[in-house]
Design a protein around this motif. Structure first.
Motif, PDB file in Angstrom:
ATOM      1  N   THR A  43       3.099  15.220  -0.263  1.00 23.56           N
ATOM      2  CA  THR A  43       2.263  16.209  -1.770  1.00 23.56           C
ATOM      3  C   THR A  43       1.118  17.491  -1.075  1.00 23.56           C
ATOM      4  OG1 THR A  43       2.856  14.536  -3.166  1.00 23.56           O
ATOM      5  CG2 THR A  43       1.866  16.307  -3.552  1.00 23.56           C
ATOM      6  N   LEU A  44       2.320  18.017  -1.355  1.00 20.35           N
ATOM      7  CA  LEU A  44       0.962  19.472  -1.416  1.00 20.35           C
ATOM      8  C   LEU A  44       0.554  20.182  -2.320  1.00 20.35           C
ATOM      9  CD1 LEU A  44      -0.452  21.121   1.003  1.00 20.35           C
ATOM     10  CD2 LEU A  44       1.170  22.327   1.301  1.00 20.35           C
ATOM     11  N   ALA A  45      -0.512  20.639  -3.467  1.00 17.07           N
ATOM     12  CA  ALA A  45      -0.642  21.332  -3.924  1.00 17.07           C
ATOM     13  C   ALA A  45      -0.999  22.414  -3.290  1.00 17.07           C
ATOM     14  CB  ALA A  45      -1.348  20.287  -4.988  1.00 17.07           C
ATOM     15  N   PHE A  68       2.561  28.828  -4.378  1.00 17.78           N
ATOM     16  CA  PHE A  68       3.084  27.951  -3.101  1.00 17.78           C
ATOM     17  C   PHE A  68       3.445  29.193  -2.043  1.00 17.78           C
ATOM     18  CE2 PHE A  68       6.128  25.148  -6.746  1.00 17.78           C
ATOM     19  CZ  PHE A  68       4.102  24.512  -6.295  1.00 17.78           C
ATOM     20  N   GLY A  69       3.035  30.567  -1.868  1.00 13.95           N
ATOM     21  CA  GLY A  69       3.081  30.974  -1.111  1.00 13.95           C
ATOM     22  C   GLY A  69       1.965  30.659  -0.435  1.00 13.95           C
ATOM     23  N   HIS A  70       1.657  29.708   0.557  1.00 12.94           N
ATOM     24  CA  HIS A  70       0.870  29.447   2.237  1.00 12.94           C
ATOM     25  C   HIS A  70       1.921  29.114   2.600  1.00 12.94           C
ATOM     26  CE1 HIS A  70      -1.604  28.152   5.227  1.00 12.94           C
ATOM     27  NE2 HIS A  70      -2.011  29.182   4.402  1.00 12.94           N
ATOM     28  N   ARG A  71       2.349  29.186   4.612  1.00 12.35           N
ATOM     29  CA  ARG A  71       3.422  28.503   4.352  1.00 12.35           C
ATOM     30  C   ARG A  71       3.158  26.821   5.398  1.00 12.35           C
ATOM     31  NH1 ARG A  71       1.204  29.999  10.988  1.00 12.35           N
ATOM     32  NH2 ARG A  71      -0.998  28.803  10.373  1.00 12.35           N
ATOM     33  N   ALA A  72       2.348  26.666   4.559  1.00  9.87           N
ATOM     34  CA  ALA A  72       2.450  24.868   4.805  1.00  9.87           C
ATOM     35  C   ALA A  72       3.273  24.484   4.078  1.00  9.87           C
ATOM     36  CB  ALA A  72       0.301  24.667   4.610  1.00  9.87           C
ATOM     37  N   PHE A  73       3.616  24.866   2.329  1.00  3.27           N
ATOM     38  CA  PHE A  73       4.679  24.835   1.678  1.00  3.27           C
ATOM     39  C   PHE A  73       6.087  25.097   2.971  1.00  3.27           C
ATOM     40  CE2 PHE A  73       1.431  25.696  -1.001  1.00  3.27           C
ATOM     41  CZ  PHE A  73       1.609  25.040  -1.702  1.00  3.27           C
ATOM     42  N   GLN A  74       6.132  24.963   3.621  1.00  2.00           N
ATOM     43  CA  GLN A  74       7.109  25.640   4.364  1.00  2.00           C
ATOM     44  C   GLN A  74       7.426  24.724   5.496  1.00  2.00           C
ATOM     45  OE1 GLN A  74       9.554  27.543   3.612  1.00  2.00           O
ATOM     46  NE2 GLN A  74       7.808  28.416   1.954  1.00  2.00           N
ATOM     47  N   SER A  75       6.119  24.055   5.906  1.00  2.00           N
ATOM     48  CA  SER A  75       6.358  22.300   7.009  1.00  2.00           C
ATOM     49  C   SER A  75       7.868  21.467   6.351  1.00  2.00           C
ATOM     50  CB  SER A  75       5.361  22.236   6.667  1.00  2.00           C
ATOM     51  OG  SER A  75       5.268  20.842   7.744  1.00  2.00           O
ATOM     52  N   ARG A  76       8.134  21.095   7.013  1.00  2.00           N
ATOM     53  CA  ARG A  76       9.853  19.685   7.392  1.00  2.00           C
ATOM     54  C   ARG A  76       8.445  18.540   6.550  1.00  2.00           C
ATOM     55  NH1 ARG A  76      11.006  17.859  13.249  1.00  2.00           N
ATOM     56  NH2 ARG A  76       9.334  18.175  13.786  1.00  2.00           N
ATOM     57  N   MET A 111       0.666  -0.931   0.209  1.00  2.00           N
ATOM     58  CA  MET A 111       0.078   0.166  -0.283  1.00  2.00           C
ATOM     59  C   MET A 111       1.003   1.082   0.136  1.00  2.00           C
ATOM     60  SD  MET A 111      -2.679   1.290   2.287  1.00  2.00           S
ATOM     61  CE  MET A 111      -2.482   2.758   3.472  1.00  2.00           C
ATOM     62  N   SER A 112       0.583   2.661  -1.019  1.00  4.48           N
ATOM     63  CA  SER A 112       1.490   3.079  -1.079  1.00  4.48           C
ATOM     64  C   SER A 112       0.507   4.288   0.636  1.00  4.48           C
ATOM     65  CB  SER A 112       0.627   4.168  -1.864  1.00  4.48           C
ATOM     66  OG  SER A 112       1.502   5.230  -1.746  1.00  4.48           O
ATOM     67  N   ARG A 113       2.032   4.614   0.363  1.00  8.63           N
ATOM     68  CA  ARG A 113       2.390   6.008   1.800  1.00  8.63           C
ATOM     69  C   ARG A 113       2.396   7.129   1.820  1.00  8.63           C
ATOM     70  NH1 ARG A 113       1.403   3.926   6.890  1.00  8.63           N
ATOM     71  NH2 ARG A 113       3.068   5.869   7.795  1.00  8.63           N
ATOM     72  N   ARG A 114       2.335   7.889   0.786  1.00  8.56           N
ATOM     73  CA  ARG A 114       2.251   8.673  -0.475  1.00  8.56           C
ATOM     74  C   ARG A 114       0.386  10.032  -0.340  1.00  8.56           C
ATOM     75  NH1 ARG A 114       4.303   9.260  -5.740  1.00  8.56           N
ATOM     76  NH2 ARG A 114       4.013  11.092  -5.221  1.00  8.56           N
ATOM     77  N   ILE A 115       0.311  10.368   0.008  1.00 13.73           N
ATOM     78  CA  ILE A 115      -1.422  11.225   0.441  1.00 13.73           C
ATOM     79  C   ILE A 115      -0.567  12.945  -0.161  1.00 13.73           C
ATOM     80  CG2 ILE A 115      -2.997  12.487   1.534  1.00 13.73           C
ATOM     81  CD1 ILE A 115      -2.103  10.117   3.474  1.00 13.73           C
ATOM     82  N   LEU A 116      -2.283  13.093  -0.793  1.00  8.34           N
ATOM     83  CA  LEU A 116      -1.439  14.302  -2.024  1.00  8.34           C
ATOM     84  C   LEU A 116      -2.844  15.207  -1.018  1.00  8.34           C
ATOM     85  CD1 LEU A 116      -0.554  15.936  -3.918  1.00  8.34           C
ATOM     86  CD2 LEU A 116      -3.159  15.279  -5.933  1.00  8.34           C
ATOM     87  N   VAL A 117      -2.310  16.219  -0.914  1.00  5.69           N
ATOM     88  CA  VAL A 117      -3.151  17.284  -0.275  1.00  5.69           C
ATOM     89  C   VAL A 117      -3.704  18.478  -0.808  1.00  5.69           C
ATOM     90  CG1 VAL A 117      -3.718  18.855   2.421  1.00  5.69           C
ATOM     91  CG2 VAL A 117      -2.429  16.846   2.588  1.00  5.69           C
ATOM     92  N   LEU A 118      -4.662  18.935  -1.475  1.00  7.77           N
ATOM     93  CA  LEU A 118      -5.065  19.665  -2.175  1.00  7.77           C
ATOM     94  C   LEU A 118      -5.110  21.195  -1.427  1.00  7.77           C
ATOM     95  CD1 LEU A 118      -7.644  18.076  -4.832  1.00  7.77           C
ATOM     96  CD2 LEU A 118      -4.774  18.727  -4.551  1.00  7.77           C
ATOM     97  N   ASP A 119      -5.339  22.306  -2.352  1.00 13.81           N
ATOM     98  CA  ASP A 119      -5.255  23.651  -1.700  1.00 13.81           C
ATOM     99  C   ASP A 119      -4.361  23.652  -0.726  1.00 13.81           C
ATOM    100  OD1 ASP A 119      -8.181  23.703  -3.440  1.00 13.81           O
ATOM    101  OD2 ASP A 119      -9.274  22.125  -0.245  1.00 13.81           O
ATOM    102  N   GLY A 120      -3.775  24.595  -0.590  1.00 17.68           N
ATOM    103  CA  GLY A 120      -2.281  23.659   0.054  1.00 17.68           C
ATOM    104  C   GLY A 120      -1.938  25.718   0.279  1.00 17.68           C
ATOM    105  N   ASP A 121      -3.087  26.139   0.070  1.00 18.45           N
ATOM    106  CA  ASP A 121      -3.107  27.620   0.493  1.00 18.45           C
ATOM    107  C   ASP A 121      -3.999  28.204   1.247  1.00 18.45           C
ATOM    108  OD1 ASP A 121      -4.738  27.743  -1.453  1.00 18.45           O
ATOM    109  OD2 ASP A 121      -4.474  29.195  -2.956  1.00 18.45           O
ATOM    110  N   CYS A 122      -5.042  27.295   2.105  1.00 13.62           N
ATOM    111  CA  CYS A 122      -6.037  27.426   3.107  1.00 13.62           C
ATOM    112  C   CYS A 122      -4.910  26.618   4.495  1.00 13.62           C
ATOM    113  CB  CYS A 122      -6.679  26.478   2.626  1.00 13.62           C
ATOM    114  SG  CYS A 122      -7.122  24.775   3.620  1.00 13.62           S
ATOM    115  N   GLY A 123      -5.554  27.796   5.875  1.00 13.93           N
ATOM    116  CA  GLY A 123      -5.326  27.777   6.722  1.00 13.93           C
ATOM    117  C   GLY A 123      -5.211  25.558   7.378  1.00 13.93           C
ATOM    118  N   ALA A 124      -6.271  24.917   7.001  1.00 11.05           N
ATOM    119  CA  ALA A 124      -6.386  23.686   7.701  1.00 11.05           C
ATOM    120  C   ALA A 124      -5.034  22.712   6.991  1.00 11.05           C
ATOM    121  CB  ALA A 124      -7.536  23.228   7.086  1.00 11.05           C
TER     122      ALA A 124
END
Length: 78
Positions: free
Chosen positions: A30-32, A36-44, A1-14
């Motif tokens: 993977t954040l989409a 790429f301006g939201h702080r979520a994209f900076q997460s480790r 089973m893949s352990r990869r998850i795609l999260v959309l709406d990377g620019d929203c607070g959630a």
């Protein structure tokens, strides 16, 4: 089973909470978004970053793009 998850709406607070929770649980996240301006994209916990078409301005292109992303166990719209 893949352990990869795609999260959309990377620019929203959630997005940052979702990314951190999944990352801590050991998933590769993977954040989409349209930008790429939201702080979520900076997460480790973000393994990959993707730019996607806007569902607000081009619904058909966005639907085609999401439908082509098959390498993920789960797609989460934040």
């Amino acid at each position: 089973m893949s352990r990869r998850i795609l999260v959309l709406d990377g620019d929203c607070g959630a997005a940052i909470s979702i990314v951190q929770s999944l990352g801590r649980a050991g998933y590769r996240v993977t954040l989409a978004s349209t930008s790429f301006g939201h702080r979520a994209f900076q997460s480790r916990y973000v393994s990959d970053r993707m730019r996607c078409p806007s569902p607000l301005t081009d619904k058909a292109e966005f639907q085609t793009w999401v439908g082509a992303e098959r390498d993920y166990a789960l797609v989460i719209p934040a």
